[in-house]
Design an enzyme around this catalytic site. Structure first.
Site, PDB file in Angstrom:
ATOM      1  N   SER A   1     -53.344   5.313  32.266  1.00 38.23           N
ATOM      2  CA  SER A   1     -52.962   6.620  31.749  1.00 38.23           C
ATOM      3  C   SER A   1     -53.302   7.714  32.767  1.00 38.23           C
ATOM      4  CB  SER A   1     -53.630   6.853  30.397  1.00 38.23           C
ATOM      5  OG  SER A   1     -53.066   7.962  29.728  1.00 38.23           O
TER       6      SER A   1
ATOM      7  N   ASP B   1     -44.851   3.247  23.895  1.00 36.07           N
ATOM      8  CA  ASP B   1     -45.949   4.148  24.241  1.00 36.07           C
ATOM      9  C   ASP B   1     -45.716   5.509  23.597  1.00 36.07           C
ATOM     10  OD1 ASP B   1     -47.837   5.822  25.520  1.00 36.07           O
ATOM     11  OD2 ASP B   1     -47.826   4.543  27.305  1.00 36.07           O
TER      12      ASP B   1
ATOM     13  N   HIS C   1     -49.603   2.715  23.685  1.00 38.45           N
ATOM     14  CA  HIS C   1     -50.398   3.261  24.784  1.00 38.45           C
ATOM     15  C   HIS C   1     -51.701   2.473  24.903  1.00 38.45           C
ATOM     16  CE1 HIS C   1     -51.126   6.307  27.792  1.00 38.45           C
ATOM     17  NE2 HIS C   1     -52.312   6.585  27.287  1.00 38.45           N
TER      18      HIS C   1
END
Length: 245
Positions: free
Chosen positions: A125, A182, A215
């Protein structure tokens, strides 16, 4: 840049390679130490020292200005963070501060005697975003760069921060991975990052898609990352044996 010292999982044998793995927004280096511990239990990467840096506590706009661990400020997340928004709303000073910190970590490893070609920089991320930006703008040719569920920040002004002439990491292998579901960093943003790295910068990128993944990371993705590391930083003994054939 004031930050806690990284967590380190040292090499078990002669230290010949280093992997720097950066966490995402609101996490800490401890959140990803299980990767190295899993590989240790399975007898993988004995020559590798794993570094898990900790982001400083900073105010985060999408968190109503409250402080949390972050490599730079974030103003948009989820469906609001498309490619155009990611370009328009960026904390350039924060990104550059974190870039300098990651460059310091890389230099410290080189000063210990680790070859730049045996250093891999990556993250998840926000940590992945920082790894892409730091790797592309670094003056050393690294062994590999990876980003999980991320995008490239400051892509619209990258030339302002890259070495003059040819990019040192133009031939360095890049590993990108993204889940189709995501909800934080949209899959489309990851795909557009891949296209930009390949078409605009001419980088050596492999992109992995994980249907149904949000995610986060899953076992298949970690296995693909393991395969990438095995190719980019193989045991030095293997290379020496091959050279003698």
């Amino acid at each position: 840049m004031s930050t806690r010292a990284p967590y380190v999982v040292p090499a078990l044998k002669k230290h010949t390679a280093t992997v720097i793995m950066a966490h995402g927004l609101g996490d800490s280096g401890a959140g990803w130490m299980g990767l190295a511990q899993n590989w240790r239990r399975r007898g993988k990467f004995d020559e590798v020292s794993f570094i898990f840096p900790n982001a400083p506590m900073i105010p985060i706009t999408v968190n109503f200005g409250m402080t949390m661990p972050g490599w730079y400020d974030i103003t948009h997340l989820g469906r609001d963070l498309d490619f155009e928004e990611a370009v328009r709303h960026q904390d350039e000073p924060g990104i550059l501060r974190s870039r300098d910190y990651f460059n310091t970590l890389i230099k410290e490893e080189i000063d210990k005697g680790v070859k730049p070609s045996r250093i891999v920089l990556g993250g998840f991320s926000q940590g992945g975003a920082m790894s892409l930006f730091t790797g592309i703008t670094n003056t050393q040719k690294l062994g590999g760069i990876f980003g999980l569920s991320c995008y490239l920040p400051l892509s619209d002004r990258l030339k302002n921060h890259t070495p003059s002439g040819e990019l040192p990491n133009k031939q360095t292998p890049f590993f990108l991975a993204h889940g189709t579901d995501d909800e934080i960093v949209q899959y489309d943003l990851g795909k557009k990052t891949e296209e930009y790295l390949k078409k605009e910068l001419g980088l050596n990128v492999e992109f992995h898609t994980y249907p149904g993944l949000g995610h986060s990371a899953d076992p298949l993705e970690i296995q693909d990352l393991e395969n990438f590391l095995e190719k980019t930083i193989p045991p030095e003994g293997d290379g020496q044996a091959s050279a003698g054939l």
